[in-house]
Design a protein around this motif. Structure first.
Motif, PDB file in Angstrom:
ATOM      1  N   GLU A   1      43.211  84.992  56.362  1.00  0.00           N
ATOM      2  CA  GLU A   1      42.686  84.728  57.705  1.00  0.00           C
ATOM      3  C   GLU A   1      42.308  83.264  57.899  1.00  0.00           C
ATOM      4  OE1 GLU A   1      42.685  86.590  60.261  1.00  0.00           O
ATOM      5  OE2 GLU A   1      43.010  88.595  59.454  1.00  0.00           O
ATOM      6  N   GLY A   2      42.443  82.441  56.863  1.00  0.00           N
ATOM      7  CA  GLY A   2      42.190  81.008  57.044  1.00  0.00           C
ATOM      8  C   GLY A   2      40.796  80.539  56.658  1.00  0.00           C
ATOM      9  N   TRP A   3      40.045  81.351  55.921  1.00  0.00           N
ATOM     10  CA  TRP A   3      38.733  80.892  55.433  1.00  0.00           C
ATOM     11  C   TRP A   3      38.928  79.917  54.279  1.00  0.00           C
ATOM     12  CZ3 TRP A   3      34.019  82.511  57.582  1.00  0.00           C
ATOM     13  CH2 TRP A   3      34.128  83.497  58.562  1.00  0.00           C
ATOM     14  N   GLN A   4      37.954  79.023  54.106  1.00  0.00           N
ATOM     15  CA  GLN A   4      38.060  77.968  53.079  1.00  0.00           C
ATOM     16  C   GLN A   4      37.034  78.160  51.959  1.00  0.00           C
ATOM     17  OE1 GLN A   4      40.290  75.132  53.678  1.00  0.00           O
ATOM     18  NE2 GLN A   4      41.015  76.554  55.251  1.00  0.00           N
TER      19      GLN A   4
ATOM     20  N   GLU B   1      38.085  72.296  61.163  1.00  0.00           N
ATOM     21  CA  GLU B   1      38.717  73.277  62.052  1.00  0.00           C
ATOM     22  C   GLU B   1      38.187  73.183  63.483  1.00  0.00           C
ATOM     23  OE1 GLU B   1      38.711  77.268  60.425  1.00  0.00           O
ATOM     24  OE2 GLU B   1      39.079  78.081  62.429  1.00  0.00           O
TER      25      GLU B   1
END
Ligand code: GLN
Length: 290
Positions: free
Chosen positions: A264-267, A290
């Protein structure tokens, strides 16, 4: 079956042993601890003191023993339970605060150090233990606790009003599956949640005590991951860039939840263990750029 008369005829320590034997026979896991707790609940005294039981106390202890042997959670019989260094109201209709969750709360408290007035949201709050724990140790935080259940709501509102000596959290009635639509983008510093995470298989084989707790607080769908999918998909934009998500997980879910978070694009995702050595916390951030 332990009777009041039998309990009253015994010195306290032996009365406790009798209760313990009854709880062991019923399959209760921590019969020794529970027996001493029930004694304290029935009498208001520690069982190491010599005062013998009054008839009324013996009656109370016999009743509590029968209910615990029927596998009612000790927390529900007590009506309150400690979490970190404060006490929460608890009872039928709400998930019992667990020691496992303390490390989840402590992780969030650590991440908020140095932020004077962070905006925090606790999703699926139940008793409010996580949100209140943050407020207790980060007094400048503005904490909102989201809960959907009508049965859990009175515990959350009472705990919000009374659990902490100073300061409070704001209970919000709502559904985690849609609440994200109401949060302005970039408005939160941290989101914390202990969502329902048991698999269908685990739901079918719950301990008798857990079977008395609300299904709504436990049932994470077929693979236990439904709420992680929802939170990881919809809540990142609610955070400020660099803001953190802190999730409690079941001890076998780290790999799956880390995978979902990355997808989902979490870092900067990471997993932490609880004090029992089990994977318990997933950390994930909204990217700074982001
Ligand atoms: N820790 C709980 C249990 O194992 C589950 C809590 C939850 O689903 N969030 O019974």
């Amino acid at each position: 079956m332990v009777t009041a008369a039998a309990l009253c005829a015994l010195p306290p320590r032996q009365a406790v042993r009798l209760v313990q034997a009854e709880l062991e026979a019923a399959g209760c896991p921590d019969a020794d601890f529970d027996a001493r707790e029930l004694y304290r609940l029935a009498t208001g005294r520690d069982s190491r003191l010599d005062d013998s039981l009054s008839a009324e106390e013996g009656q109370k202890l016999a009743e509590l023993t029968a209910r615990r042997a029927g596998r009612e959670p000790l927390q529900y019989l007590a009506g309150s339970w400690d979490f970190l260094d404060f006490t929460l109201r608890v009872g039928p209709g709400v998930l019992c605060p667990r020691a496992d969750s303390e490390v989840v709360c402590e992780t969030a408290i650590e991440l908020l150090q140095g932020k004077p007035a962070p905006e925090v949201l606790d999703l699926c709050a139940g008793t409010g233990c996580l949100g209140l724990g943050i407020k207790r140790f980060v007094p400048g935080a503005r904490v909102r606790c989201l809960e959907m259940s009508e049965e859990a709501w009175p515990y959350l509102t009472e705990n919000a009003a009374h659990a902490l000596p100073s300061g409070t959290v704001e209970p919000v009635r709502g559904d985690v599956k849609t609440f994200w639509q109401q949060i302005p983008e970039g408005s939160l510093d941290l989101i914390i949640s202990n969502p329902p995470y048991l698999t269908a298989e685990e739901m079918a084989h719950r301990m008798p005590e857990t079977a008395r707790e609300p299904e709504m607080a436990l049932d994470g769908g077929e693979d236990g991951l439904d709420f992680y999918r929802c939170i990881l998909r919809h809540y990142r934009r609610a955070l400020v860039p660099g803001g953190a998500l802190v999730l409690e997980i079941g001890c076998a879910q780290a790999r799956d939840v880390l995978g979902l978070a990355a997808g989902e694009g979490w870092q900067n995702t990471a997993c932490r263990k609880d004090y029992g050595g089990n994977d318990r916390v997933i950390l994930a951030y909204r990217g700074k750029e982001e």
